[in-house]
Scaffold this active site. Structure first.
Site, short mmCIF file in Angstrom:
data_model
loop_
_atom_site.label_atom_id
_atom_site.label_comp_id
_atom_site.label_asym_id
_atom_site.label_seq_id
_atom_site.Cartn_x
_atom_site.Cartn_y
_atom_site.Cartn_z
CE LYS A 172 -3.99 -2.09 -0.06
NZ LYS A 172 -4.93 -1.83 -0.90
CG ASP A 200 -3.84 -0.61 -4.18
OD1 ASP A 200 -4.20 0.47 -4.60
OD2 ASP A 200 -4.61 -1.52 -3.77
CD GLU A 226 -4.53 -2.55 -7.17
OE1 GLU A 226 -3.73 -3.39 -7.41
OE2 GLU A 226 -5.39 -2.81 -6.16
CD GLU A 252 -9.56 -1.43 -5.16
OE1 GLU A 252 -8.62 -1.89 -5.75
OE2 GLU A 252 -10.10 -1.72 -4.08
CG ASP A 275 -14.29 -7.60 -6.31
OD1 ASP A 275 -13.22 -7.22 -5.30
OD2 ASP A 275 -14.83 -8.32 -5.99
CG HIS A 302 -10.08 -5.75 -6.27
ND1 HIS A 302 -11.31 -5.95 -5.09
CD2 HIS A 302 -9.18 -5.13 -5.48
CE1 HIS A 302 -11.04 -5.30 -4.19
NE2 HIS A 302 -9.62 -4.97 -4.26
CD GLU A 335 -6.37 -8.02 -4.54
OE1 GLU A 335 -7.01 -7.71 -5.58
OE2 GLU A 335 -5.81 -7.21 -3.83
CA CA Z 1 -6.50 -2.17 -4.63
#
Ligand code: CA
Length: 381
Positions: A172, A200, A226, A252, A275, A302, A335
């Protein structure tokens, strides 16, 4: 066969000493919204709705109070007809977001019913398997709270994934460019150069900031970046993509064939990330796949939820085509969320264990899972 009932389950688990943060907030709990659709044949289908920001009760109410009464008496095999009907029912106020997540959960449950009724895994009904196992990457490396050094804690977590056999992992970012670059550098130095590293930002930046960060990360071999900018900023995505040497991923927070039409036809991302539990379930995902395939934009789903969403996503992943087909096609990553989640594994009787960087795709009928009702009741709210 006819649908006779829809049950919803809202679960919550506290993270206690595993509280974590990302670019938007810190969370002290995980929740889940599951549904079970029953039929007069005694077959039950399971689904999960993805939501961000909770509470999961809202999306469960959309399923239970909004859509469920419209489903009773319908044939669960009529997945496209039901999808279009439910979408149109809430279209005026529900083109994106939680109504589509709720619809996704129902659609997933209907496909589970179809698979169970026919004795086939869902991927067979979607066109067959392009693969029977999924090459995973670890999603984790959120911002730990109450630690002496975040860089040290992240490096330790990353080395743990490496020891478990992961060959790819996602960090992240989105905390400010200088801090992000410190984290990326610390991680790359910790895990070495043979690990695929993604980042991300959860849409923390404007285009100019994201471009600056992308340029700063070029020294650290970042595979994809991302959600650099907010999902509504498609021109921002295009700008970042044109000026970044790192692949740009996103999607996502996008929904349905209508939402993905813009990302795809404007070539706003290098990698699309719908997703299954949010973008519209299997029925809609296959339409998004068809569009992505026509524009030759790779799709890597996702995945973020309990084993119900994970099992469904594995079925979808089996049926995900290559972008493009060729003699030695590129295999997509899957993922595999490893962030703290007290509900993830316990909701099903089955477990999904990684071996040598891969998850097997279940061959059982439907999604191949059974709810552990003792666990679901114990954690229900
Ligand atoms: Ca994400």
């Amino acid at each position: 066969m006819k649908i006779t009932g829809v049950e919803t389950y809202v679960l919550e688990g506290l993270l206690e000493d595993k509280v974590f943060g990302w670019s938007q907030r810190v969370t002290d709990r995980r929740q889940a919204a599951l549904c079970a659709v029953s039929t007069d044949d005694g077959i039950q289908g399971l689904g999960e709705a993805f939501y961000y920001g909770g509470p999961a009760r809202i999306v469960a109410n959309l399923i239970g109070d909004g859509y469920a009464p419209l489903l009773i008496g319908r044939d669960p095999f009529d997945t496209s007809v039901i999808w279009d009907f439910l979408y149109n029912w809430t279209r005026d106020q529900g083109m994106k977001g939680l109504p589509i997540s709720a619809l996704s959960a129902i659609d997933i449950a209907l496909w589970d019913i179809k698979g169970k009724a026919l004795g086939l895994p869902v991927y067979k009904l979607l066109g067959g398997p392009y693969r029977n196992r999924a090459h995973v990457y670890a999603t984790g490396l959120y911002q730990p709270q109450n630690v002496a050094s975040i860089e040290d804690a992240l490096a330790k977590e990353a080395l743990g994934y490496k020891e478990q056999g992961f060959s790819a992992m996602k960090l992240k970012v989105g905390y400010g460019i200088e801090k992000d670059l410190r984290y990326v550098k610390a991680l790359r130095e910790a895990v070495g150069n043979d690990i695929v590293l993604m980042v991300d930002a959860n849409h923390a930046y404007n285009a100019a900031e994201a471009i600056r960060l992308a340029k700063g990360m070029e020294n650290y071999e970042v595979y994809w970046f991302e959600e650099p900018v907010p999902p509504e900023d498609i021109d921002g995505y295009i700008e970042v993509k044109q000026k970044s040497n790192i692949l740009i991923a996103g999607g996502e927070d996008e929904f349905t064939r209508y939402g993905f039409r813009e990302l795809i036809t404007r070539r706003a991302v290098d990698i699309l990330q719908p997703d299954l539990c949010a973008a519209g379930g299997f029925t809609e995902m296959m339409k998004i796949v068809a569009m992505a395939s026509a524009w030759n934009v790779p799709l890597i789903p996702h995945v973020w939820g309990t084993n119900v969403g994970l099992a469904a996503s594995l079925q979808f992943f089996a049926a995900l085509p290559h972008f493009p087909e060729r003699r030695y096609p590129a295999e997509p990553f899957f993922e595999y969320d490893r962030s703290p989640h007290p509900l993830r594994d316990g909701v099903t009787q089955e477990r999904f264990l990684m071996k040598d960087s891969y998850l097997d795709i279940p061959q059982r009928p439907g999604l191949g899972i059974t709810l552990d009702m003792d666990f679901v009741r114990k954690h229900g709210v």
